[in-house]
Design a protein around this motif. Structure first.
Motif, PDB file in Angstrom:
ATOM      1  N   PHE A  60       3.123 -61.618  16.026  1.00  0.00           N
ATOM      2  CA  PHE A  60       3.944 -61.127  14.915  1.00  0.00           C
ATOM      3  C   PHE A  60       5.388 -60.881  15.356  1.00  0.00           C
ATOM      4  O   PHE A  60       6.318 -61.084  14.585  1.00  0.00           O
ATOM      5  CB  PHE A  60       3.364 -59.845  14.323  1.00  0.00           C
ATOM      6  CG  PHE A  60       2.155 -60.052  13.455  1.00  0.00           C
ATOM      7  CD1 PHE A  60       1.782 -61.312  13.022  1.00  0.00           C
ATOM      8  CD2 PHE A  60       1.385 -58.976  13.070  1.00  0.00           C
ATOM      9  CE1 PHE A  60       0.664 -61.500  12.223  1.00  0.00           C
ATOM     10  CE2 PHE A  60       0.274 -59.146  12.262  1.00  0.00           C
ATOM     11  CZ  PHE A  60      -0.089 -60.410  11.842  1.00  0.00           C
ATOM     12  N   PHE A  61       5.579 -60.439  16.592  1.00  0.00           N
ATOM     13  CA  PHE A  61       6.937 -60.202  17.082  1.00  0.00           C
ATOM     14  C   PHE A  61       7.680 -61.502  17.355  1.00  0.00           C
ATOM     15  O   PHE A  61       8.899 -61.500  17.470  1.00  0.00           O
ATOM     16  CB  PHE A  61       6.924 -59.329  18.345  1.00  0.00           C
ATOM     17  CG  PHE A  61       7.031 -57.869  18.045  1.00  0.00           C
ATOM     18  CD1 PHE A  61       8.170 -57.345  17.466  1.00  0.00           C
ATOM     19  CD2 PHE A  61       5.984 -57.017  18.322  1.00  0.00           C
ATOM     20  CE1 PHE A  61       8.269 -55.991  17.172  1.00  0.00           C
ATOM     21  CE2 PHE A  61       6.079 -55.667  18.042  1.00  0.00           C
ATOM     22  CZ  PHE A  61       7.222 -55.150  17.466  1.00  0.00           C
ATOM     23  N   ARG A  70       9.630 -57.703  11.517  1.00  0.00           N
ATOM     24  CA  ARG A  70       8.565 -58.000  12.483  1.00  0.00           C
ATOM     25  C   ARG A  70       7.810 -56.729  12.869  1.00  0.00           C
ATOM     26  O   ARG A  70       6.591 -56.733  12.985  1.00  0.00           O
ATOM     27  CB  ARG A  70       9.153 -58.679  13.715  1.00  0.00           C
ATOM     28  CG  ARG A  70       9.689 -60.080  13.390  1.00  0.00           C
ATOM     29  CD  ARG A  70      10.272 -60.751  14.579  1.00  0.00           C
ATOM     30  NE  ARG A  70      11.578 -60.141  14.850  1.00  0.00           N
ATOM     31  CZ  ARG A  70      12.279 -60.328  15.952  1.00  0.00           C
ATOM     32  NH1 ARG A  70      11.819 -61.086  16.907  1.00  0.00           N
ATOM     33  NH2 ARG A  70      13.447 -59.763  16.105  1.00  0.00           N
TER      34      ARG A  70
END
Length: 143
Positions: A60-61, A70
């Protein structure tokens, strides 16, 4: 392995396997019992249940966009994971206990004695607890 060199707790790699569902050797049953029904079982369960999601949170980051977006994706994922971890904690604990050869209904001895003391105090004040149920009859009563 001799009795002196047997491990009583898993190493880091073995713990990671345990966190994702692998079974530990029988020599570690005491550690598993303490891990699943000991005094700090709930926080340990929450940490253990987050381990499989760490790669997802890391991905996700890597998504494009502002850092706040994010971070909010990760926060949403963590909140959902914690929600489901708490929701299925009892079933997960029972399954893990059973897989390690322990009784699936095992519970913390301190919690059980506290429950028994509360029940005894209640029965002392209000009399024995009665389970109310529906009496079974022939079936002609409903006509």
């Amino acid at each position: 392995m001799s009795r002196k060199t047997q491990r009583t707790r898993p190493g880091p790699l073995r713990w990671l396997g345990y966190a994702v569902g692998r079974t530990l050797p029988d020599s570690m049953q005491d550690w598993v019992r303490n891990d699943l029904v000991g005094d700090w079982a709930v926080p340990r369960h929450l940490v253990r249940s987050m381990v499989p999601f760490v790669p997802v949170f890391a991905v996700f980051f890597l998504f494009p966009g502002p850092l706040g977006l994010r971070a909010s994706m990760v926060l949403l994922g963590v909140l959902l994971a914690v929600f489901y971890a708490v929701s299925y904690m009892a079933q997960n604990r029972s399954r893990r206990l059973e897989r390690h050869g322990l009784p699936p209904d095992l519970e913390n001895p301190k919690k059980a004695s506290r429950h028994d003391a509360e029940k005894a105090a209640y029965e002392k004040l209000h009399g024995p607890s009665v389970t109310w149920g529906v009496e079974r009859r022939g079936g002609d009563e409903l006509r």
